[in-house]
Design a protein around this motif. Structure first.
Motif, PDB file in Angstrom:
ATOM      1  N   TYR A 258     -67.224  18.970 -32.069  1.00 53.85           N
ATOM      2  CA  TYR A 258     -66.132  18.799 -31.239  1.00 53.85           C
ATOM      3  C   TYR A 258     -65.585  17.434 -30.949  1.00 53.85           C
ATOM      4  O   TYR A 258     -64.523  17.462 -30.196  1.00 53.85           O
ATOM      5  CB  TYR A 258     -66.069  19.936 -30.069  1.00 53.85           C
ATOM      6  CG  TYR A 258     -66.374  21.295 -30.506  1.00 53.85           C
ATOM      7  CD1 TYR A 258     -65.538  21.935 -31.273  1.00 53.85           C
ATOM      8  CD2 TYR A 258     -67.660  21.784 -30.028  1.00 53.85           C
ATOM      9  CE1 TYR A 258     -65.987  23.365 -31.679  1.00 53.85           C
ATOM     10  CE2 TYR A 258     -68.195  22.889 -30.798  1.00 53.85           C
ATOM     11  CZ  TYR A 258     -67.150  23.738 -31.295  1.00 53.85           C
ATOM     12  OH  TYR A 258     -67.672  25.103 -31.814  1.00 53.85           O
ATOM     13  N   GLY A 259     -66.301  16.621 -31.181  1.00 55.09           N
ATOM     14  CA  GLY A 259     -65.925  15.296 -30.950  1.00 55.09           C
ATOM     15  C   GLY A 259     -65.758  14.755 -29.658  1.00 55.09           C
ATOM     16  O   GLY A 259     -64.985  14.149 -29.234  1.00 55.09           O
ATOM     17  N   VAL A 260     -66.430  15.604 -28.684  1.00 59.09           N
ATOM     18  CA  VAL A 260     -66.522  15.458 -27.269  1.00 59.09           C
ATOM     19  C   VAL A 260     -67.727  14.755 -26.555  1.00 59.09           C
ATOM     20  O   VAL A 260     -68.921  15.003 -27.051  1.00 59.09           O
ATOM     21  CB  VAL A 260     -66.416  16.667 -26.650  1.00 59.09           C
ATOM     22  CG1 VAL A 260     -66.786  16.867 -25.012  1.00 59.09           C
ATOM     23  CG2 VAL A 260     -64.984  17.356 -26.955  1.00 59.09           C
TER      24      VAL A 260
ATOM     25  N   ILE B 170     -67.133  30.115 -29.249  1.00 58.12           N
ATOM     26  CA  ILE B 170     -66.529  28.892 -29.829  1.00 58.12           C
ATOM     27  C   ILE B 170     -66.565  28.483 -31.475  1.00 58.12           C
ATOM     28  O   ILE B 170     -65.948  28.182 -32.145  1.00 58.12           O
ATOM     29  CB  ILE B 170     -66.788  27.454 -29.185  1.00 58.12           C
ATOM     30  CG1 ILE B 170     -66.036  26.323 -29.467  1.00 58.12           C
ATOM     31  CG2 ILE B 170     -68.178  27.243 -29.317  1.00 58.12           C
ATOM     32  CD1 ILE B 170     -65.741  25.359 -28.383  1.00 58.12           C
ATOM     33  N   GLU B 171     -67.677  29.055 -31.756  1.00 55.10           N
ATOM     34  CA  GLU B 171     -68.019  28.748 -33.240  1.00 55.10           C
ATOM     35  C   GLU B 171     -67.718  29.889 -34.294  1.00 55.10           C
ATOM     36  O   GLU B 171     -67.767  29.633 -35.444  1.00 55.10           O
ATOM     37  CB  GLU B 171     -69.552  28.362 -33.365  1.00 55.10           C
ATOM     38  CG  GLU B 171     -69.879  27.034 -32.871  1.00 55.10           C
ATOM     39  CD  GLU B 171     -71.227  26.569 -32.925  1.00 55.10           C
ATOM     40  OE1 GLU B 171     -72.061  27.274 -31.769  1.00 55.10           O
ATOM     41  OE2 GLU B 171     -71.798  25.736 -33.706  1.00 55.10           O
ATOM     42  N   PHE B 172     -67.102  30.959 -33.646  1.00 52.92           N
ATOM     43  CA  PHE B 172     -66.705  32.099 -34.509  1.00 52.92           C
ATOM     44  C   PHE B 172     -65.064  32.115 -34.285  1.00 52.92           C
ATOM     45  O   PHE B 172     -64.577  32.633 -33.634  1.00 52.92           O
ATOM     46  CB  PHE B 172     -67.423  33.149 -34.123  1.00 52.92           C
ATOM     47  CG  PHE B 172     -68.874  33.399 -34.283  1.00 52.92           C
ATOM     48  CD1 PHE B 172     -69.460  32.934 -35.426  1.00 52.92           C
ATOM     49  CD2 PHE B 172     -69.676  33.720 -33.337  1.00 52.92           C
ATOM     50  CE1 PHE B 172     -70.684  32.905 -35.461  1.00 52.92           C
ATOM     51  CE2 PHE B 172     -71.026  33.791 -33.252  1.00 52.92           C
ATOM     52  CZ  PHE B 172     -71.613  33.227 -34.570  1.00 52.92           C
ATOM     53  N   THR B 173     -64.410  31.103 -34.964  1.00 50.84           N
ATOM     54  CA  THR B 173     -62.945  31.185 -35.110  1.00 50.84           C
ATOM     55  C   THR B 173     -62.524  31.471 -36.558  1.00 50.84           C
ATOM     56  O   THR B 173     -63.067  31.147 -37.479  1.00 50.84           O
ATOM     57  CB  THR B 173     -62.212  30.003 -34.382  1.00 50.84           C
ATOM     58  OG1 THR B 173     -62.706  28.825 -35.382  1.00 50.84           O
ATOM     59  CG2 THR B 173     -62.789  29.767 -32.895  1.00 50.84           C
ATOM     60  N   TRP B 174     -61.180  32.249 -36.655  1.00 47.68           N
ATOM     61  CA  TRP B 174     -60.769  32.477 -38.001  1.00 47.68           C
ATOM     62  C   TRP B 174     -59.333  32.050 -38.285  1.00 47.68           C
ATOM     63  O   TRP B 174     -58.631  32.338 -39.214  1.00 47.68           O
ATOM     64  CB  TRP B 174     -60.790  34.078 -38.049  1.00 47.68           C
ATOM     65  CG  TRP B 174     -62.199  34.655 -37.280  1.00 47.68           C
ATOM     66  CD1 TRP B 174     -62.205  35.491 -36.317  1.00 47.68           C
ATOM     67  CD2 TRP B 174     -63.544  34.488 -37.726  1.00 47.68           C
ATOM     68  NE1 TRP B 174     -63.411  35.803 -35.968  1.00 47.68           N
ATOM     69  CE2 TRP B 174     -64.416  35.254 -36.852  1.00 47.68           C
ATOM     70  CE3 TRP B 174     -64.010  33.929 -38.982  1.00 47.68           C
ATOM     71  CZ2 TRP B 174     -65.667  35.250 -37.037  1.00 47.68           C
ATOM     72  CZ3 TRP B 174     -65.396  33.874 -39.151  1.00 47.68           C
ATOM     73  CH2 TRP B 174     -66.313  34.457 -38.080  1.00 47.68           C
ATOM     74  N   ASP B 175     -58.980  31.454 -37.294  1.00 49.26           N
ATOM     75  CA  ASP B 175     -57.620  30.989 -37.159  1.00 49.26           C
ATOM     76  C   ASP B 175     -57.323  29.497 -36.655  1.00 49.26           C
ATOM     77  O   ASP B 175     -56.949  29.382 -35.543  1.00 49.26           O
ATOM     78  CB  ASP B 175     -56.432  31.845 -36.446  1.00 49.26           C
ATOM     79  CG  ASP B 175     -55.046  31.550 -36.624  1.00 49.26           C
ATOM     80  OD1 ASP B 175     -54.791  30.854 -37.472  1.00 49.26           O
ATOM     81  OD2 ASP B 175     -54.409  32.095 -35.739  1.00 49.26           O
TER      82      ASP B 175
ATOM     83  N   LYS C 162     -74.694  34.167 -29.132  1.00 54.46           N
ATOM     84  CA  LYS C 162     -74.096  34.573 -29.976  1.00 54.46           C
ATOM     85  C   LYS C 162     -74.150  33.550 -31.437  1.00 54.46           C
ATOM     86  O   LYS C 162     -74.460  33.903 -32.569  1.00 54.46           O
ATOM     87  CB  LYS C 162     -72.354  34.568 -29.753  1.00 54.46           C
ATOM     88  CG  LYS C 162     -72.323  35.184 -28.439  1.00 54.46           C
ATOM     89  CD  LYS C 162     -72.322  36.637 -28.262  1.00 54.46           C
ATOM     90  CE  LYS C 162     -72.127  37.254 -26.886  1.00 54.46           C
ATOM     91  NZ  LYS C 162     -72.203  38.571 -26.888  1.00 54.46           N
ATOM     92  N   ARG C 163     -74.274  32.389 -31.087  1.00 53.63           N
ATOM     93  CA  ARG C 163     -74.368  31.370 -32.365  1.00 53.63           C
ATOM     94  C   ARG C 163     -75.731  31.498 -32.885  1.00 53.63           C
ATOM     95  O   ARG C 163     -75.601  31.413 -34.238  1.00 53.63           O
ATOM     96  CB  ARG C 163     -74.152  29.768 -31.639  1.00 53.63           C
ATOM     97  CG  ARG C 163     -75.167  29.166 -31.095  1.00 53.63           C
ATOM     98  CD  ARG C 163     -75.107  27.798 -30.752  1.00 53.63           C
ATOM     99  NE  ARG C 163     -74.644  26.797 -31.671  1.00 53.63           N
ATOM    100  CZ  ARG C 163     -75.694  26.273 -32.264  1.00 53.63           C
ATOM    101  NH1 ARG C 163     -76.692  26.428 -32.268  1.00 53.63           N
ATOM    102  NH2 ARG C 163     -75.168  25.272 -33.275  1.00 53.63           N
ATOM    103  N   SER C 164     -76.665  31.716 -32.109  1.00 49.46           N
ATOM    104  CA  SER C 164     -78.069  31.421 -32.799  1.00 49.46           C
ATOM    105  C   SER C 164     -78.838  33.091 -32.863  1.00 49.46           C
ATOM    106  O   SER C 164     -79.880  33.017 -33.122  1.00 49.46           O
ATOM    107  CB  SER C 164     -78.922  30.437 -32.076  1.00 49.46           C
ATOM    108  OG  SER C 164     -78.262  29.159 -32.176  1.00 49.46           O
TER     109      SER C 164
ATOM    110  N   GLN D 254     -73.884  32.601 -40.112  1.00 49.73           N
ATOM    111  CA  GLN D 254     -73.804  33.795 -39.411  1.00 49.73           C
ATOM    112  C   GLN D 254     -72.378  34.180 -39.196  1.00 49.73           C
ATOM    113  O   GLN D 254     -71.651  34.976 -39.237  1.00 49.73           O
ATOM    114  CB  GLN D 254     -74.178  33.311 -38.193  1.00 49.73           C
ATOM    115  CG  GLN D 254     -74.315  34.751 -37.151  1.00 49.73           C
ATOM    116  CD  GLN D 254     -74.912  35.723 -37.558  1.00 49.73           C
ATOM    117  OE1 GLN D 254     -76.179  35.801 -38.053  1.00 49.73           O
ATOM    118  NE2 GLN D 254     -74.277  37.240 -37.485  1.00 49.73           N
ATOM    119  N   ARG D 255     -71.469  32.811 -39.469  1.00 55.47           N
ATOM    120  CA  ARG D 255     -69.939  32.927 -39.480  1.00 55.47           C
ATOM    121  C   ARG D 255     -69.520  33.808 -40.451  1.00 55.47           C
ATOM    122  O   ARG D 255     -68.455  34.696 -40.230  1.00 55.47           O
ATOM    123  CB  ARG D 255     -69.573  31.547 -39.499  1.00 55.47           C
ATOM    124  CG  ARG D 255     -68.522  30.910 -38.384  1.00 55.47           C
ATOM    125  CD  ARG D 255     -68.372  29.470 -38.688  1.00 55.47           C
ATOM    126  NE  ARG D 255     -67.084  29.436 -39.637  1.00 55.47           N
ATOM    127  CZ  ARG D 255     -66.048  29.766 -39.532  1.00 55.47           C
ATOM    128  NH1 ARG D 255     -65.749  29.912 -37.911  1.00 55.47           N
ATOM    129  NH2 ARG D 255     -64.858  29.766 -40.262  1.00 55.47           N
TER     130      ARG D 255
END
Ligand code: PLP
Length: 362
Positions: free
Chosen positions: A79-81, A192-197, A219-221, A273-274
């Motif tokens: 996320y570049g943070v 956060i890692e599952f977005t479709w838009d 969720k992510r892993s 997974q996405r």
């Protein structure tokens, strides 16, 4: 006299009557109610869990250096943070922190007693307020919150992508709202890692002051059984929370911290997974067409939020159980604003979802 607390029925236990209905179909019940992952975690994560050599000593409550560095590295890479590891701490999965935060914040600010939370939403935001003896006040739009409730607010929750609707929120607006009023904004970002838009976003992109972002490995892993999460943000808040939680005895087990650090260093398994979730969302959205239900692809998360054609969520849940042999969640689990929708979690293997689609089409 004060009334004794009676825990309400757990939302998913209310589905017990529908389960045998779905079970009757050949092939049995396909459970699409709780958002619990079904796919395996990466083998290297399980190997890290088994070989950490961190069983015998007490683990650091705040999280081991490797876990906090891995989390900071993940924020930067994905996320570049830039967030220093000193502003990151571990939690035992995010649910305990979601529920515990009102209690910890109330101890710090005893003259405030109100938790503001979005509706419809994950039920634990309101439950955390109840268990801390606080008021929970639902909002749909920031502008509509009663100023009297703002004056009493301990914190404000935002959840993006949101459960159950999948909505992505403009987190900059939330961060600014909280900073203007001196109210901590708690941003639950576990999907956060599952977005479709468009890409996932973290509130930390607005800087850490006055905000805390919550993240989960569940969720992510595919590690919901491991109980690993972390939070990051405002230096003073993260320090306070990690200190009070240390006194309260919250610790992520040492081997779990090692496994979580390994999982956070890798994105390939998350991207795989996405694609699984994307495929399953598309499959189920089209399958629901057989019932005359229009389910749009969500902006994020792995739930379809479908309006019941007759406006009655329980009736639609019963139809899906009878005809599709699947268990889904009536939207009132997520507050009264959800009463016309059902939530369908695409957390079963492809062949089980294909079976539901076939049953609905037949
Ligand atoms: C919005 C939201 N926050 C937090 C959680 C808790 O996840 P965990 O405790 O596994 O990290 C969930 C789980 O479904 C969720 O949907």
């Amino acid at each position: 006299m004060q009334q004794a607390f009676q825990p309400p029925p757990y939302p998913y236990d209310r589905l017990d009557a529908l389960r045998p209905v779905a079970e009757q179909l050949p092939g049995g019940c396909v459970d699409l109610s709780i958002g619990t992952p079904c796919d395996p975690p990466p083998a290297f994560v399980v190997a890290a869990l088994a070989s950490s050599d961190r069983e015998r000593g007490y683990p650091p409550s705040i999280g081991s250096a490797d876990l906090r560095e891995a989390a900071a590295g993940w924020f930067d890479r994905r996320y570049g943070v830039t967030i220093p590891p000193s502003q990151v701490a571990a939690c035992v999965g995010t649910k305990e922190l979601v529920v515990g935060l009102p209690q910890w914040l109330r101890l710090r600010t005893p003259d405030r007693d109100t938790v503001l939370y979005p509706e419809p939403s994950y039920p634990s935001y309101a439950m955390g307020a109840t268990l801390a003896g606080c008021r929970s006040v639902a909002y749909q739009r920031l502008d509509d919150i009663d100023p009297a409730d703002v004056d009493r607010a301990l914190c404000l929750w935002v959840n993006s992508p949101g459960n159950p609707t999948g909505e992505l929120h403009d987190l900059g607006t939330y961060a600014a709202w909280g900073r203007e009023r001196g109210i901590p904004v708690l941003s639950d970002e576990c999907y956060i890692e599952f977005t479709w838009d468009g890409p996932g976003r973290t509130i930390l992109s607005e800087g850490p002051d006055g905000v805390v972002a919550l993240h989960s490995l569940s969720k992510r892993s595919n590690l919901a059984g491991l109980r690993a999460g972390f939070y990051a943000g405002d230096a003073e808040l993260v320090h306070y929370l990690s200190e009070v939680r240390k006194h309260a005895g919250f610790m992520v087990p040492g081997p779990v911290q090692a496994a979580a650090a390994a999982a956070l260093a890798d994105d390939t398994h998350v991207d795989e997974q996405r694609e699984r979730y994307r495929r399953r969302l598309e499959l189920m959205a089209s399958a629901l067409g057989s019932l005359g239900v229009e389910a749009e692809m969500p902006a994020g998360a792995f739930y379809l939020w479908a309006r019941s054609p007759h406006g009655d969520a329980w009736k639609l849940a019963a139809e899906i159980a009878e005809r599709g042999g699947a268990l889904v969640s009536p939207g009132d689990f997520y507050g009264p604003a959800g009463a016309e929708h059902v939530r369908i979690a695409v957390v079963q293997p492809d062949d089980r979802l294909a079976l539901v689609a076939e049953r609905l089409a037949g």
